[in-house]
Design an enzyme around this catalytic site. Structure first.
Site, PDB file in Angstrom:
ATOM      1  N   LYS A 117       0.857  -0.965   0.033  1.00  0.00           N
ATOM      2  CA  LYS A 117       0.096  -0.046   0.130  1.00  0.00           C
ATOM      3  C   LYS A 117       0.533   0.949  -0.327  1.00  0.00           C
ATOM      4  CE  LYS A 117      -4.230  -1.933   1.940  1.00  0.00           C
ATOM      5  NZ  LYS A 117      -3.853  -3.728   1.814  1.00  0.00           N
TER       6      LYS A 117
HETATM    7  C1  LIG Z   1      -4.622  -4.629   1.349  1.00  0.00           C
HETATM    8  C2  LIG Z   1      -3.906  -5.755   1.066  1.00  0.00           C
HETATM    9  C3  LIG Z   1      -4.025  -7.249   0.206  1.00  0.00           C
HETATM   10  C4  LIG Z   1      -5.185  -7.000  -0.632  1.00  0.00           C
HETATM   11  O1  LIG Z   1      -4.754  -5.662  -1.909  1.00  0.00           O
HETATM   12  P1  LIG Z   1      -6.595  -5.621  -2.159  1.00  0.00           P
HETATM   13  O2  LIG Z   1      -5.616  -4.343  -3.433  1.00  0.00           O
HETATM   14  O3  LIG Z   1      -7.322  -4.931  -1.741  1.00  0.00           O
HETATM   15  O4  LIG Z   1      -7.174  -6.656  -3.382  1.00  0.00           O
HETATM   16  C5  LIG Z   1      -3.483  -7.877   0.379  1.00  0.00           C
HETATM   17  N1  LIG Z   1      -2.036  -8.402   0.645  1.00  0.00           N
HETATM   18  C6  LIG Z   1      -1.969  -7.406   1.744  1.00  0.00           C
HETATM   19  C7  LIG Z   1      -0.154  -7.410   2.793  1.00  0.00           C
HETATM   20  C8  LIG Z   1      -2.828  -5.981   2.386  1.00  0.00           C
HETATM   21  O5  LIG Z   1      -1.967  -4.955   3.224  1.00  0.00           O
END
Ligand SMILES: *Cc1c(COP(=O)(O)O)cnc(C)c1O
Length: 475
Positions: A117
């Site tokens: 993120k």
């Molecule tokens: C947010 C997240 C996901 C999922 O990603 P999306 O974009 O919501 O599909 C998967 N793994 C980790 C470690 C995350 O922080």
């Protein structure tokens, strides 16, 4: 480039108009009016740009196709300020590592909070600061987090002018590492609020504040949730960067497997593919919360109740519905906004499900858009972590393990398969210990963070209390 809503509102908006907004006024999500097509010559040029000038310059090339209301020199400097080796650990920003024959990991998790993120949120922080300064406005971001999103937002917004963050989290429910990561931020514009309750209580408080339109306007309350188009756009860049590392010519195709929850990450892959990136398959990997796997296998999309949403050892994928999924369905149904409104606005609200199995478009999800899916369980996760460590000396986190497990079920000879590494193992140490009987190594900069001074306010799950806190700290 103009942006339209997935639910049919065709009033065309520019990038900076939607940057600070959440949903479109009709309840839909914003998408570009069309996807810019990248021809072979451009792809060749971008390959050289990535290898010779770096990730930031590639980001500028891609973003400038979608952003026509920030002057190019400003956008370029925002990209270069965001994607540095200092913040993301390596010059490649998203280096590929080879696991075994044809199977690669793309490291998306070397930013400040060790989850993918950061790649979008760090850009968002710089875009927000730029746009708010230009408008002479302020923004107070109110959010609820159980871990990854909240800390990524705080690390992106810390010290930024014009922005404050008020982040609620359930008291004592995050891992000690996650708490230390968030609460050790001492920046004046970052406010951690530990709520006596569970994550849903936090989310309900945020919703209640946002529904008080007068309060929302007066205190300029905003959000940074995963439906923000700018976050998705930032993620498109690393699909190109992964492709350029795995191939030597544009004649080659690759596939991606993406550990998925809200469908934000893999939706960026869909956008890259629509632009013409040679992607064979986009494989959606879920954990026990298999809303998306069920859709791609059966054509039925069914939102889960909270009682039916499992708490798993890949917690960032524990979702009851996938908030970005509407974007893909809009494309799948030929961009028929009225139909999308009927499905997401009406059918879901009434029955919690819709069924596209009889719709001719459903077969296109795989045939035309390359989507496939699979799921992984706690036992799979443990086995995959152990196997990757023992055979390749590679320690992977629980979410990435879900990806690796599912990727193996979708390998094609001659097509590199790239699994998105969405977090580092240190964030989910308890499961690593369960799999391997040892703690994961800790990156040097995180040694001893649990002992740092903390800045957090404890609060009852009370909407009036959080409003009073915001009012007091906005003065
Ligand atoms: C947010 C997240 C996901 C999922 O990603 P999306 O974009 O919501 O599909 C998967 N793994 C980790 C470690 C995350 O922080």
């Amino acid at each position: 480039m103009n942006y339209i809503s997935t639910r049919g509102d065709m009033s065309r908006k520019h990038f900076c108009e939607i940057l600070l907004e959440g949903l479109a006024p009709d309840g839909g999500l914003y998408l570009p009016e069309s996807y810019p097509h990248v021809d072979d010559a451009t792809l060749t040029r971008w390959r050289a740009v990535y290898h010779q000038e770096g990730y930031a310059e590639l980001a500028f090339e891609i973003l400038s196709l979608y952003i026509d209301d920030i002057p190019a020199p400003d956008l370029r400097s925002i990209c270069h300020k965001t994607y540095t080796a200092e913040v993301f650990g390596t010059g490649e920003i998203v280096p590929l590592r080879h696991l075994e024959n044809g199977l690669w990991l793309e490291a998306l998790s070397n930013g400040p909070t060790l989850a993918f993120k950061d790649l979008a949120m760090q850009l968002l922080g710089n875009l927000f600061e730029y746009e708010l300064a230009r408008r002479g406005e302020e923004l107070n971001i109110l959010g609820a987090t159980s871990g990854d999103t909240g800390s990524a937002a705080e690390y992106a917004m810390r010290g930024k002018k014009g922005v404050r963050v008020f982040m609620t989290s359930p008291a004592n429910r995050m891992s000690p590492f996650q708490q230390a990561q968030m609460f050790s931020l001492l920046d004046e514009n970052i406010h951690n609020i530990a709520v006596d309750g569970v994550f849903d209580d936090c989310q309900d408080m945020v919703k209640a504040v946002s529904n008080d339109l007068e309060f929302k306007r007066k205190y300029k309350i905003g959000t940074v949730n995963s439906i923000n188009w700018a976050r998705l756009l930032a993620q498109v860049v690393y699909y190109f960067a992964g492709y350029f590392q795995a191939t030597e010519t544009n004649a080659e195709k690759v596939s991606f497997t993406v550990p998925s929850g809200n469908f934000g990450n893999v939706c960026a892959g869909h956008v890259a593919r629509m632009m013409g990136l040679p992607i064979a398959k986009l494989v959606v990997a879920t954990n026990e919360n298999d809303v998306l796997d069920e859709f791609f296998k059966t054509g039925v999309y069914r939102v889960r109740s909270s009682a039916d949403t499992h708490e798993t050892s890949s917690p960032s994928m524990d979702i009851s519905k996938a908030s970005n999924f509407e974007r893909f369905v809009f494309d799948l149904l030929g961009r028929d906004g009225a139909r999308v409104k009927a499905l997401f606005g009406d059918a879901l609200a009434r029955t919690g499900r819709f069924d596209l199995s009889q719709h001719p478009a459903f077969n296109q999800s795989t045939l035309r858009y390359g989507f496939q899916s699979g799921q992984s369980t706690h036992a799979d996760r443990l086995a995959t972590i152990k196997d990757s460590f023992e055979r390749f000396g590679m320690l992977i986190d629980t979410h990435t393990a879900d990806g690796v497990k599912v990727a193996r079920e979708h390998l094609q000879p001659g097509v590199p398969m790239i699994v998105m590494e969405t977090a580092l193992p240190i964030k989910f140490a308890a499961t690593i210990v369960e799999a391997l009987g040892r703690e994961p190594d800790r990156p040097a900069k995180f040694v001893g963070i649990e002992a740092l001074p903390k800045r957090v306010t404890r609060m009852a799950a009370d909407v009036e209390a959080v409003k009073a806190y915001i009012a007091e700290h906005c003065a």
